[in-house]
Design an enzyme around this catalytic site. Structure first.
Site, PDB file in Angstrom:
ATOM      1  CG  ASN A  26      -1.840  -1.145   1.288  1.00 48.50           C
ATOM      2  OD1 ASN A  26      -2.362  -1.554   0.251  1.00 48.50           O
ATOM      3  ND2 ASN A  26      -2.080  -1.686   2.468  1.00 48.50           N
ATOM      4  CB  SER A  45      -2.982  -3.098  34.833  1.00 49.70           C
ATOM      5  OG  SER A  45      -4.389  -3.167  34.847  1.00 49.70           O
ATOM      6  CG  HIS A  84      -5.939  -4.427  30.406  1.00 51.06           C
ATOM      7  ND1 HIS A  84      -6.070  -4.158  29.072  1.00 51.06           N
ATOM      8  CD2 HIS A  84      -5.499  -3.296  30.984  1.00 51.06           C
ATOM      9  CE1 HIS A  84      -5.699  -2.906  28.842  1.00 51.06           C
ATOM     10  NE2 HIS A  84      -5.341  -2.361  29.990  1.00 51.06           N
ATOM     11  CG  ASP A 108      -1.942  -9.265  29.978  1.00 46.79           C
ATOM     12  OD1 ASP A 108      -0.762  -8.864  30.009  1.00 46.79           O
ATOM     13  OD2 ASP A 108      -2.878  -8.584  29.500  1.00 46.79           O
ATOM     14  CG  HIS A 164       1.482  -4.067  34.414  1.00 41.19           C
ATOM     15  ND1 HIS A 164       1.837  -2.737  34.319  1.00 41.19           N
ATOM     16  CD2 HIS A 164       0.266  -4.178  33.830  1.00 41.19           C
ATOM     17  CE1 HIS A 164       0.866  -2.065  33.718  1.00 41.19           C
ATOM     18  NE2 HIS A 164      -0.101  -2.912  33.405  1.00 41.19           N
ATOM     19  CD  GLU A 197      -4.250  -7.813  34.167  1.00 45.48           C
ATOM     20  OE1 GLU A 197      -3.508  -7.026  34.767  1.00 45.48           O
ATOM     21  OE2 GLU A 197      -5.372  -7.486  33.738  1.00 45.48           O
TER      22      GLU A 197
END
Ligand SMILES: Cc1ncc(COP(=O)(O)O)c(C=O)c1O
Length: 362
Positions: A36, A159, A114, A184, A187, A155
């Site tokens: 593109n 967070s 999250h 996740d 952090h 997590e």
């Protein structure tokens, strides 16, 4: 232990049988009639800003052998079989959770998970339930009645509260019920474990999890994210994760920076020690405080000041003394748990931390 959900294998098989299976290729040595990059600007190196563009999505023109090589280096470093880069942690979670759990499956997620994971789940077609924060007993009850393939998502470090999940206990419970655990590590990447590999690596849990997400916009000081897991999961995401398929690839410069910051952070034991010292100092000084400090061993230290107005006012007063702190308001956090979310760093001085706490109590 490293099982793959049956539906995932079947979906990939169907794609192969209908000749619709997508694979990443590198055609950078051919004459470009696919990107593109209409004005050729992706090739332009600005003196001020450096950089090339990636020219298209990974499946069309945005993939190179180097991208794949960087992903493999990240997979090796984070001790998983495969890695796939995304433009952000938000994109990674959106793509993973909207595509992986199928209709009839169940996703069980920590109530403080999250927003990117919640949004992904909402876009998908599986049934989902929240369990109370870090509450293994409630998760067990949910697991007992869950249907289909079960995914549990937590997590490593939360967070907003900064506390850890007991990943070993979560892994054991998931194994008891044949559930797939996804972590996740937004952090914990860079700051926890040997060379900053994260909490799953620190606990030797990589064989016992289905996937983990590392983001590069936090301790790694960059942006972007990887989903780490089996090579089948990687194939699956390349074929089904819409936030991977239908977006311009992360730029070559950003990919290189990610690898460079991961290598730099691997050698940053000094900074990790300084950070740890600052966390201990902050917690020690806060012991005398009458304010509620959410228990956390991480750089995220939250002081609860109930009510959006009260916490905004407090943040404003502290900011006027020269310290950048942010109020976290409802509905980002539950009502009554509005807070000042203090992020500590390796480079904050003892004097700065002491003065911040003084400003807070005045
Ligand atoms: C736990 C967690 N996951 C994912 C994300 C999203 O990552 P990113 O900022 O790279 O989109 C964040 C923060 O933004 C986070 O705190």
């Amino acid at each position: 232990l490293k099982q793959i959900p049956k539906a995932i294998i079947e979906l990939l098989q169907n794609r192969k049988e209908s000749n619709a299976f997508r694979e990443l290729t590198d055609s950078a040595n051919l004459i470009d009639f696919y990107s593109n990059d209409y004005l050729g600007l992706a090739q332009w190196e600005s003196k001020l800003h450096g950089a090339h563009g990636s020219t298209g999505s990974r499946l069309v023109s945005g993939n190179t052998n180097r991208t794949v090589q960087i992903e493999q280096e990240l997979a090796d470093f984070f001790e998983m079989e495969s890695a796939l880069l995304f433009n952000s942690g938000y994109d990674a979670n959106l793509g993973l959770f909207s595509s992986l759990p199928q209709k009839g499956d169940t996703v069980l997620y920590d109530q403080l998970i999250h927003a990117s994971i919640r949004d992904g789940i909402r876009l998908g077609r599986a049934t989902s339930f929240a369990f109370l924060h870090n509450d293994l007993a409630e998760l067990k009850r949910r697991l007992e009645s869950a249907e289909g393939t079960i995914y549990v998502v937590v997590e490593s470090i939360y967070s907003m509260d900064g506390d850890e999940a007991d990943l070993r206990a979560f892994a054991s419970l998931c194994e008891e019920f044949g559930a797939f655990l996804i972590v996740d590590e937004a952090h914990s990447g860079g700051i926890i474990g040997d060379q900053g590999r994260g909490l799953t690596s620190q606990g030797n849990l990589n064989e016992r999890i289905f996937a983990k997400i590392i983001t590069f916009g936090k301790a790694y000081g960059s942006h972007g994210a990887v989903i780490l897991g089996s090579s089948v999961l990687r194939d699956f995401l390349i074929n089904f994760a819409r936030s991977f398929l239908y977006t311009t690839a992360i730029s070559p410069q950003a990919q290189e920076r990610i690898l460079a910051v991961v290598q730099k952070a691997a050698k940053a034991d000094g900074a990790r020690i300084d950070l740890e010292k600052n966390i201990l100092l902050f917690k020690d000084l806060m012991k005398l405080s009458t304010f509620e400090l959410i228990p956390s061993q991480s750089p995220i230290q939250s002081i609860v000041i109930p009510g959006n107005s009260a916490v905004k006012q407090k943040a404003k007063i502290i900011q006027e003394t020269g310290y950048a702190v942010k109020a976290i308001l409802y509905p980002t956090v539950p009502k009554g748990k509005e807070r000042l979310r203090i992020c500590l760093h390796s480079y904050n001085s003892e004097k700065e931390i002491k003065n911040l706490i003084k400003a807070f109590h005045e």
